[in-house]
Design a protein around this motif. Structure first.
Motif, PDB file in Angstrom:
ATOM      1  N   SER A 311      30.890  16.240  -5.152  1.00 35.39           N
ATOM      2  CA  SER A 311      30.108  16.182  -6.389  1.00 35.39           C
ATOM      3  C   SER A 311      28.831  15.375  -6.195  1.00 35.39           C
ATOM      4  CB  SER A 311      30.950  15.574  -7.514  1.00 35.39           C
ATOM      5  OG  SER A 311      32.024  16.423  -7.855  1.00 35.39           O
ATOM      6  N   CYS A 312      28.939  14.250  -5.502  1.00 40.80           N
ATOM      7  CA  CYS A 312      27.748  13.435  -5.223  1.00 40.80           C
ATOM      8  C   CYS A 312      26.747  14.205  -4.374  1.00 40.80           C
ATOM      9  CB  CYS A 312      28.153  12.142  -4.516  1.00 40.80           C
ATOM     10  SG  CYS A 312      29.052  10.979  -5.563  1.00 40.80           S
ATOM     11  N   LEU A 313      27.261  14.897  -3.369  1.00 48.22           N
ATOM     12  CA  LEU A 313      26.400  15.701  -2.510  1.00 48.22           C
ATOM     13  C   LEU A 313      25.684  16.777  -3.320  1.00 48.22           C
ATOM     14  CD1 LEU A 313      25.506  16.418   0.412  1.00 48.22           C
ATOM     15  CD2 LEU A 313      27.506  17.924   0.529  1.00 48.22           C
ATOM     16  N   LEU A 314      26.410  17.434  -4.206  1.00 45.95           N
ATOM     17  CA  LEU A 314      25.830  18.509  -5.006  1.00 45.95           C
ATOM     18  C   LEU A 314      24.816  17.987  -6.022  1.00 45.95           C
ATOM     19  CD1 LEU A 314      29.037  20.664  -5.540  1.00 45.95           C
ATOM     20  CD2 LEU A 314      27.018  21.299  -4.203  1.00 45.95           C
ATOM     21  N   LEU A 315      25.059  16.814  -6.564  1.00 48.88           N
ATOM     22  CA  LEU A 315      24.089  16.227  -7.486  1.00 48.88           C
ATOM     23  C   LEU A 315      22.760  15.964  -6.782  1.00 48.88           C
ATOM     24  CD1 LEU A 315      26.155  13.723  -9.660  1.00 48.88           C
ATOM     25  CD2 LEU A 315      24.838  15.704 -10.464  1.00 48.88           C
ATOM     26  N   MET A 316      22.828  15.437  -5.574  1.00 48.72           N
ATOM     27  CA  MET A 316      21.601  15.213  -4.806  1.00 48.72           C
ATOM     28  C   MET A 316      20.923  16.533  -4.469  1.00 48.72           C
ATOM     29  SD  MET A 316      22.552  11.998  -2.301  1.00 48.72           S
ATOM     30  CE  MET A 316      24.198  12.554  -1.825  1.00 48.72           C
ATOM     31  N   ALA A 317      21.741  17.555  -4.157  1.00 47.47           N
ATOM     32  CA  ALA A 317      21.179  18.871  -3.839  1.00 47.47           C
ATOM     33  C   ALA A 317      20.526  19.501  -5.064  1.00 47.47           C
ATOM     34  CB  ALA A 317      22.274  19.778  -3.293  1.00 47.47           C
ATOM     35  N   LYS A 318      21.124  19.274  -6.221  1.00 44.39           N
ATOM     36  CA  LYS A 318      20.574  19.830  -7.459  1.00 44.39           C
ATOM     37  C   LYS A 318      19.140  19.375  -7.677  1.00 44.39           C
ATOM     38  CE  LYS A 318      21.328  19.918 -12.472  1.00 44.39           C
ATOM     39  NZ  LYS A 318      22.227  19.495 -13.581  1.00 44.39           N
ATOM     40  N   TYR A 319      18.880  18.108  -7.379  1.00 46.18           N
ATOM     41  CA  TYR A 319      17.544  17.555  -7.581  1.00 46.18           C
ATOM     42  C   TYR A 319      16.723  17.562  -6.289  1.00 46.18           C
ATOM     43  CZ  TYR A 319      19.435  16.200 -12.068  1.00 46.18           C
ATOM     44  OH  TYR A 319      20.007  16.233 -13.317  1.00 46.18           O
ATOM     45  N   ARG A 320      17.239  18.273  -5.289  1.00 45.86           N
ATOM     46  CA  ARG A 320      16.522  18.518  -4.029  1.00 45.86           C
ATOM     47  C   ARG A 320      16.085  17.222  -3.354  1.00 45.86           C
ATOM     48  NH1 ARG A 320      13.088  23.979  -5.769  1.00 45.86           N
ATOM     49  NH2 ARG A 320      14.732  24.792  -7.127  1.00 45.86           N
ATOM     50  N   MET A 321      17.001  16.287  -3.325  1.00 41.80           N
ATOM     51  CA  MET A 321      16.754  15.008  -2.654  1.00 41.80           C
ATOM     52  C   MET A 321      17.144  15.177  -1.182  1.00 41.80           C
ATOM     53  SD  MET A 321      18.484  12.805  -5.738  1.00 41.80           S
ATOM     54  CE  MET A 321      18.256  11.186  -4.995  1.00 41.80           C
ATOM     55  N   ILE A 322      16.308  15.909  -0.449  1.00 41.27           N
ATOM     56  CA  ILE A 322      16.662  16.411   0.876  1.00 41.27           C
ATOM     57  C   ILE A 322      17.091  15.308   1.854  1.00 41.27           C
ATOM     58  CG2 ILE A 322      15.938  17.848   2.811  1.00 41.27           C
ATOM     59  CD1 ILE A 322      16.144  19.254   0.057  1.00 41.27           C
ATOM     60  N   PRO A 323      16.336  14.207   2.003  1.00 36.88           N
ATOM     61  CA  PRO A 323      16.772  13.174   2.956  1.00 36.88           C
ATOM     62  C   PRO A 323      18.147  12.599   2.614  1.00 36.88           C
ATOM     63  CG  PRO A 323      14.482  12.834   2.330  1.00 36.88           C
ATOM     64  CD  PRO A 323      15.029  13.867   1.404  1.00 36.88           C
ATOM     65  N   PHE A 324      18.414  12.420   1.324  1.00 40.12           N
ATOM     66  CA  PHE A 324      19.707  11.873   0.914  1.00 40.12           C
ATOM     67  C   PHE A 324      20.826  12.899   1.113  1.00 40.12           C
ATOM     68  CE2 PHE A 324      16.572   9.406  -1.448  1.00 40.12           C
ATOM     69  CZ  PHE A 324      17.000   8.117  -1.174  1.00 40.12           C
ATOM     70  N   VAL A 325      20.513  14.167   0.837  1.00 45.14           N
ATOM     71  CA  VAL A 325      21.489  15.225   1.086  1.00 45.14           C
ATOM     72  C   VAL A 325      21.829  15.271   2.568  1.00 45.14           C
ATOM     73  CG1 VAL A 325      21.897  17.724   1.052  1.00 45.14           C
ATOM     74  CG2 VAL A 325      20.747  16.620  -0.879  1.00 45.14           C
ATOM     75  N   ALA A 326      20.809  15.154   3.411  1.00 47.44           N
ATOM     76  CA  ALA A 326      21.022  15.202   4.857  1.00 47.44           C
ATOM     77  C   ALA A 326      21.897  14.042   5.322  1.00 47.44           C
ATOM     78  CB  ALA A 326      19.676  15.176   5.580  1.00 47.44           C
ATOM     79  N   MET A 327      21.590  12.838   4.860  1.00 50.46           N
ATOM     80  CA  MET A 327      22.377  11.675   5.273  1.00 50.46           C
ATOM     81  C   MET A 327      23.817  11.779   4.787  1.00 50.46           C
ATOM     82  SD  MET A 327      19.858   8.349   4.998  1.00 50.46           S
ATOM     83  CE  MET A 327      19.305   8.671   3.317  1.00 50.46           C
ATOM     84  N   ALA A 328      23.988  12.177   3.537  1.00 48.34           N
ATOM     85  CA  ALA A 328      25.334  12.301   2.982  1.00 48.34           C
ATOM     86  C   ALA A 328      26.126  13.391   3.706  1.00 48.34           C
ATOM     87  CB  ALA A 328      25.256  12.605   1.491  1.00 48.34           C
TER      88      ALA A 328
END
Length: 344
Positions: A311-328
């Motif tokens: 869910s946390c990963l998808l929330l970051m993906a929803k808002y296109r927070m690419i560096p955070f999505v990549a790290m997570a």
């Protein structure tokens, strides 16, 4: 010539280390009236020679050789060659219990089109075993529950651990997609359609199929174009449901499928077997996050169907927070690989 009760179809590609265990388990079935069709997909090792040796000593074995065309083409070739009343798919690095055919046939009876047994996941690197509980979970449920669970990722879309009535496959012209069409998701494509068309489904609680998991397994390697294949599968399944007037019944689960698949693809970029450069991984993650099908489906499903980490990963993906999505994604994937190596 007597019609075989079961055609066991074995897909072979460079599995010389494991194929003897597989073929021995087929040769030693308690049901004699079977045929074993080995399809060699252009192996470069000793696998074809080992299979041919079995065919020389047991006339129930047939070996078909073809240039490398991928898993879908291999399974289709086996279906074309099969003469049995039922068909079962076996991967050449796996094995089955001696009474696999006997117990699956007993469960099939005269009316059942599809039989599913529990399986044992054999972790080669640790020697540990994990048993599935598919039969206990779904044996008293309508088949629609299983299909929904398949879309939601609660059950895997394996084509093995199942017995299919051949007349059902022929009546509905079921086949596997070929390389370049729906790569990496061939089994999911076929499994869904087989469940959909089956008049009835039966289950066997015993873990009759042994699924070997090792580092060289196809499901553990980095898979190129996995996201594109998932999108194509989503579109193919949506079109299929529309054609059969079932879209509304499965729309929610289909949206869940593409959201889950997209998150899996984010993790796929960070598998230790992957060799892409950092900027390529970031670019691929960005493509997934920006995809309109993913974003639209995520807006419908939200994060409720998923666990906290995803869910946390998808929330970051929803808002296109690419560096955070990549790290997570990278951390999440390392945790998964660690658990796989030490699972018991």
């Amino acid at each position: 010539m007597e019609t075989p009760a079961v055609s066991l179809l074995v897909a072979v590609y460079n599995t010389e280390t494991y194929i003897k265990t597989c073929l021995e388990s087929l040769r030693n079935q308690t049901v004699d009236n079977i045929e074993i069709i080995v399809v060699n997909d252009g192996s470069a090792d000793a696998s074809p020679d080992i299979a041919e040796e079995y065919a020389k000593n047991d006339n129930r074995f047939r070996v078909i050789h073809q240039e490398n065309q991928g898993l879908g083409a291999v399974r289709n070739k086996g279906i074309e060659a099969a003469r049995g009343d039922f068909i079962a798919f076996i991967d050449s690095d796996d094995w089955i219990e001696p009474d696999y055919c006997e117990r699956m046939l007993q469960a099939a009876g005269d009316e059942t089109d599809l039989v599913i047994c529990n399986y044992a996941a054999e972790f080669e690197d640790t020697g540990k075993t994990m048993l599935s509980d598919i039969a206990e979970t779904y044996q008293w449920q309508p088949k629609e529950h299983y299909i929904k669970a398949l879309f939601e990722g609660k059950v895997r879309g394996f084509s093995w651990n199942k017995l299919y009535r051949r007349s059902m496959i022929e009546a509905h012209r079921l086949s596997f997609p070929l390389r370049g069409e729906l790569e990496h998701v061939e089994d999911q494509f076929f499994s869904f359609r087989a469940h959909f068309f089956a008049r009835s489904v039966s289950y066997v609680k015993a873990p009759l199929y042994h699924y070997r998991i090792h580092l060289s397994s196809i499901v553990q390697r980095y898979q190129k174009k996995l996201f594109e294949s998932g999108l194509a599968l989503y579109e193919a399944n949506a079109a299929f449901l529309q054609e059969n007037n079932k879209m509304e019944e499965y729309r929610k689960e289909l949206d869940t499928f593409i959201v889950l698949h997209s998150s899996i693809c984010m993790l796929n970029e960070w598998k230790t077997s992957g060799s892409g450069r950092l900027f390529e991984k970031l670019r691929n993650v960005g493509v997934i996050c920006a995809d309109p099908v993913f974003q639209e489906s995520l807006s419908k499903t939200g994060t409720a169907p998923f666990d906290a980490k995803r869910s946390c990963l998808l929330l970051m993906a929803k808002y296109r927070m690419i560096p955070f999505v990549a790290m997570a994604s990278a951390v999440y994937q390392r945790v998964i690989e660690y658990k796989m190596r030490n699972r018991g």
